[in-house]
Design a protein around this motif. Structure first.
Motif, PDB file in Angstrom:
ATOM      1  N   MET A  82       0.841  -1.196   0.000  1.00 24.85           N
ATOM      2  CA  MET A  82       0.000   0.000   0.000  1.00 24.85           C
ATOM      3  C   MET A  82       0.876   1.246   0.000  1.00 24.85           C
ATOM      4  N   ASP A  83       0.486   2.235  -0.821  1.00 15.89           N
ATOM      5  CA  ASP A  83       1.183   3.511  -0.859  1.00 15.89           C
ATOM      6  C   ASP A  83       0.585   4.413   0.221  1.00 15.89           C
ATOM      7  N   PHE A  84       1.392   4.790   1.190  1.00 19.16           N
ATOM      8  CA  PHE A  84       0.889   5.581   2.312  1.00 19.16           C
ATOM      9  C   PHE A  84       0.936   7.087   2.043  1.00 19.16           C
ATOM     10  N   GLU A  85       1.347   7.491   0.852  1.00 21.27           N
ATOM     11  CA  GLU A  85       1.412   8.908   0.517  1.00 21.27           C
ATOM     12  C   GLU A  85       0.108   9.328  -0.169  1.00 21.27           C
ATOM     13  N   TRP A  86      -0.423  10.477   0.244  1.00 21.11           N
ATOM     14  CA  TRP A  86      -1.592  11.029  -0.430  1.00 21.11           C
ATOM     15  C   TRP A  86      -1.148  11.701  -1.732  1.00 21.11           C
ATOM     16  N   THR A  87      -1.977  11.598  -2.748  1.00 15.67           N
ATOM     17  CA  THR A  87      -1.678  12.289  -3.996  1.00 15.67           C
ATOM     18  C   THR A  87      -1.920  13.788  -3.804  1.00 15.67           C
ATOM     19  N   GLU A  88      -1.409  14.583  -4.721  1.00 17.20           N
ATOM     20  CA  GLU A  88      -1.629  16.027  -4.636  1.00 17.20           C
ATOM     21  C   GLU A  88      -3.116  16.343  -4.712  1.00 17.20           C
ATOM     22  N   GLU A  89      -3.844  15.585  -5.534  1.00 18.04           N
ATOM     23  CA  GLU A  89      -5.283  15.808  -5.675  1.00 18.04           C
ATOM     24  C   GLU A  89      -6.016  15.494  -4.368  1.00 18.04           C
ATOM     25  N   GLN A  90      -5.610  14.423  -3.698  1.00 18.61           N
ATOM     26  CA  GLN A  90      -6.251  14.062  -2.430  1.00 18.61           C
ATOM     27  C   GLN A  90      -5.922  15.074  -1.338  1.00 18.61           C
ATOM     28  N   GLN A  91      -4.699  15.544  -1.296  1.00 17.74           N
ATOM     29  CA  GLN A  91      -4.327  16.567  -0.325  1.00 17.74           C
ATOM     30  C   GLN A  91      -5.123  17.851  -0.571  1.00 17.74           C
ATOM     31  N   ALA A  92      -5.304  18.187  -1.848  1.00 17.01           N
ATOM     32  CA  ALA A  92      -6.070  19.387  -2.192  1.00 17.01           C
ATOM     33  C   ALA A  92      -7.534  19.222  -1.797  1.00 17.01           C
ATOM     34  N   PHE A  93      -8.064  18.014  -1.956  1.00 17.35           N
ATOM     35  CA  PHE A  93      -9.447  17.740  -1.583  1.00 17.35           C
ATOM     36  C   PHE A  93      -9.635  17.895  -0.078  1.00 17.35           C
ATOM     37  N   ARG A  94      -8.708  17.379   0.701  1.00 14.39           N
ATOM     38  CA  ARG A  94      -8.790  17.523   2.160  1.00 14.39           C
ATOM     39  C   ARG A  94      -8.710  19.002   2.554  1.00 14.39           C
ATOM     40  N   ALA A  95      -7.798  19.721   1.934  1.00 11.50           N
ATOM     41  CA  ALA A  95      -7.649  21.147   2.235  1.00 11.50           C
ATOM     42  C   ALA A  95      -8.911  21.921   1.861  1.00 11.50           C
ATOM     43  N   LYS A  96      -9.534  21.534   0.755  1.00 16.09           N
ATOM     44  CA  LYS A  96     -10.773  22.183   0.311  1.00 16.09           C
ATOM     45  C   LYS A  96     -11.891  21.987   1.335  1.00 16.09           C
ATOM     46  N   LEU A  97     -11.992  20.783   1.865  1.00 16.99           N
ATOM     47  CA  LEU A  97     -13.006  20.500   2.879  1.00 16.99           C
ATOM     48  C   LEU A  97     -12.770  21.326   4.141  1.00 16.99           C
ATOM     49  N   HIS A  98     -11.519  21.368   4.597  1.00 20.85           N
ATOM     50  CA  HIS A  98     -11.207  22.147   5.799  1.00 20.85           C
ATOM     51  C   HIS A  98     -11.527  23.626   5.580  1.00 20.85           C
ATOM     52  N   ALA A  99     -11.175  24.136   4.414  1.00 18.35           N
ATOM     53  CA  ALA A  99     -11.425  25.551   4.134  1.00 18.35           C
ATOM     54  C   ALA A  99     -12.925  25.844   4.128  1.00 18.35           C
ATOM     55  N   PHE A 100     -13.707  24.928   3.574  1.00 19.28           N
ATOM     56  CA  PHE A 100     -15.155  25.115   3.537  1.00 19.28           C
ATOM     57  C   PHE A 100     -15.735  25.125   4.943  1.00 19.28           C
ATOM     58  N   LEU A 101     -15.287  24.191   5.775  1.00 22.66           N
ATOM     59  CA  LEU A 101     -15.795  24.126   7.139  1.00 22.66           C
ATOM     60  C   LEU A 101     -15.392  25.360   7.946  1.00 22.66           C
ATOM     61  N   GLU A 102     -14.178  25.796   7.770  1.00 28.03           N
ATOM     62  CA  GLU A 102     -13.730  26.997   8.470  1.00 28.03           C
ATOM     63  C   GLU A 102     -14.571  28.209   8.089  1.00 28.03           C
ATOM     64  N   ALA A 103     -15.003  28.268   6.829  1.00 18.95           N
ATOM     65  CA  ALA A 103     -15.777  29.403   6.350  1.00 18.95           C
ATOM     66  C   ALA A 103     -17.247  29.311   6.728  1.00 18.95           C
ATOM     67  N   GLU A 104     -17.790  28.092   6.782  1.00 22.30           N
ATOM     68  CA  GLU A 104     -19.238  27.928   6.913  1.00 22.30           C
ATOM     69  C   GLU A 104     -19.718  27.610   8.327  1.00 22.30           C
ATOM     70  N   LEU A 105     -18.881  27.021   9.158  1.00 21.45           N
ATOM     71  CA  LEU A 105     -19.330  26.690  10.510  1.00 21.45           C
ATOM     72  C   LEU A 105     -19.287  27.927  11.396  1.00 21.45           C
ATOM     73  N   PRO A 106     -20.216  28.054  12.331  1.00 14.80           N
ATOM     74  CA  PRO A 106     -20.241  29.242  13.196  1.00 14.80           C
ATOM     75  C   PRO A 106     -19.029  29.303  14.120  1.00 14.80           C
ATOM     76  N   ASP A 107     -18.747  30.494  14.631  1.00 14.80           N
ATOM     77  CA  ASP A 107     -17.574  30.694  15.486  1.00 14.80           C
ATOM     78  C   ASP A 107     -17.651  29.855  16.763  1.00 14.80           C
TER      79      ASP A 107
END
Length: 381
Positions: free
Chosen positions: A1-26
């Motif tokens: 098994m390759d334990f490294e995330w692809t650039e696309e997968q890393q970008a997807f995770r970052a996209k999710l975090h950014a969305f949650l940071e923007a949309e969830l209340p303080d």
């Protein structure tokens, strides 16, 4: 098994975090302590899941023709990890993502798919699962809720217990008995929760607000068109469903994030300098990573199109061990966090209480491991 995330997968995770940071209340960390089945979080999730759907983040792993983005199992796992790291803002709709949706795609009739999938894909449906019963627990083969076919409808009588989301759900994924055969006599019905004859009673508990219920079915009439699969096919269907459910709740990830928070508190106070504390923290971290590796091996099987069997129970039990260890670590070394010192650790502790119960009791998983993985003989009854 390759334990490294692809650039696309890393970008997807970052996209999710950014969305949650923007949309969830303080005040999200404090709010998330309500629990995923509480009225407050459930109402929040109905609006939040619509936003996720509109931005292609509710079902990114679904095929495009049914409302998804055409991504794969790894993106599904990343999605689950990020959502649980943030305290699961999808509420009970995580079930739609993990197993209701995939099971509907695989086993639903065309009419059922046309009815339910668009609502699920838009983040507009909340389900509950009518599985456990009094004196049966996670032993689904012993269920007694009866469905008798009368003409073109079933008459349902019986009781379910420990049913999450039942008080707020739209539809119940209900297991019923249509014959006396232990496994082949079980049939699934999709039952609207406002059907006459259904009574829901909340069970007071330590795990949150309105999380679990008992549900009574008294001469409930369900059209035969609401049968899911064939009569007696339920065991095959729920075996598929539960594999998805057990893997789709990445408690190991939330546990590791909680452990990191606890260690951070201990470092600030100077208590992490104690060797005994560091050793116990290392043990908890190892259990979290062992559970993660076990889950990832199964995700890779999905990617490769290989069948998943009893190893899903092994991975589930590894996750339970990790969750319990971290909960005990916090109680032992950072008790003040559970008395108002940390909203995040309080949220984790509430989720951790049910780690060995939800999605099939840990003891049942051990029985599956003994029989399906280790091939140990059963004692005659």
């Amino acid at each position: 098994m390759d334990f490294e995330w692809t650039e696309e997968q890393q970008a997807f995770r970052a996209k999710l975090h950014a969305f949650l940071e923007a949309e969830l209340p303080d005040d999200w960390e404090a709010f998330s302590k309500h629990g995923p089945a509480s009225p407050a979080l459930t109402e929040f999730a109905r609006h939040f899941c619509r936003k996720l759907a509109e931005n292609g983040m509710l079902f990114p792993h679904w095929p495009k023709e049914i409302g998804g983005e055409g991504l794969g199992p790894w993106e599904q796992q990343i999605l689950a990890e990020v959502m649980w790291e943030w305290g699961e803002p999808r509420g009970g709709q995580y079930m739609n993502v993990n197993w209701i949706g995939p099971t509907m795609v695989r086993y639903g009739t065309e009419a059922q798919k046309a009815k339910y999938l668009p609502q699920i894909a838009k983040g507009e449906m909340l389900w509950c699962q009518g599985f456990s019963e009094p004196n049966s627990g996670s032993d689904l083969a012993s269920l007694r809720t009866r469905a008798e076919l009368e003409g073109d409808a079933y008459r349902v009588n019986g009781q379910k217990i420990w049913t999450s989301y039942a008080g707020l759900a739209d539809t119940c994924f209900l297991l019923t008995r249509t014959s006396d055969d232990r496994k082949r006599g079980i049939t699934i019905l999709l039952v609207p929760m406002d059907t006459p004859g259904i009574t829901v009673r909340q069970i007071p508990s330590l795990i949150g607000e309105g999380d679990i219920h008992e549900v009574f079915f008294d001469d409930v009439i369900v059209p035969a068109t609401q049968r899911f699969g064939e009569e007696g096919q339920a065991w095959e269907i729920i075996s598929y469903s539960l594999q998805n459910e057990r893997l789709g709740i990445p408690r190991y990830h939330l546990a590791r994030k909680a452990l990191d928070r606890a260690v951070g508190i201990l470092k600030e106070s100077g208590d992490f300098a104690r060797e005994s504390v560091r050793i116990e923290a290392a043990r908890c971290a190892a259990l979290c990573e062992a559970a993660r590796t076990a889950i990832y091996a199964i995700v890779q099987k999905r990617v490769d199109g290989l069948p998943v069997g009893g190893e899903s129970s092994s991975a589930r039990f590894a996750t339970v061990q990790a969750e319990r260890a971290v909960s005990e670590f916090v109680v032992e070394y950072v008790p003040e966090a559970l008395a108002g010192g940390s909203d995040y650790l309080q949220m984790h502790h509430q989720r951790g209480i049910v780690a060995g119960i939800a999605s099939g009791a840990a003891e049942i998983q051990l029985n599956i491991i003994a029989g399906d993985v280790l091939q140990l003989p059963r004692e005659p009854r």
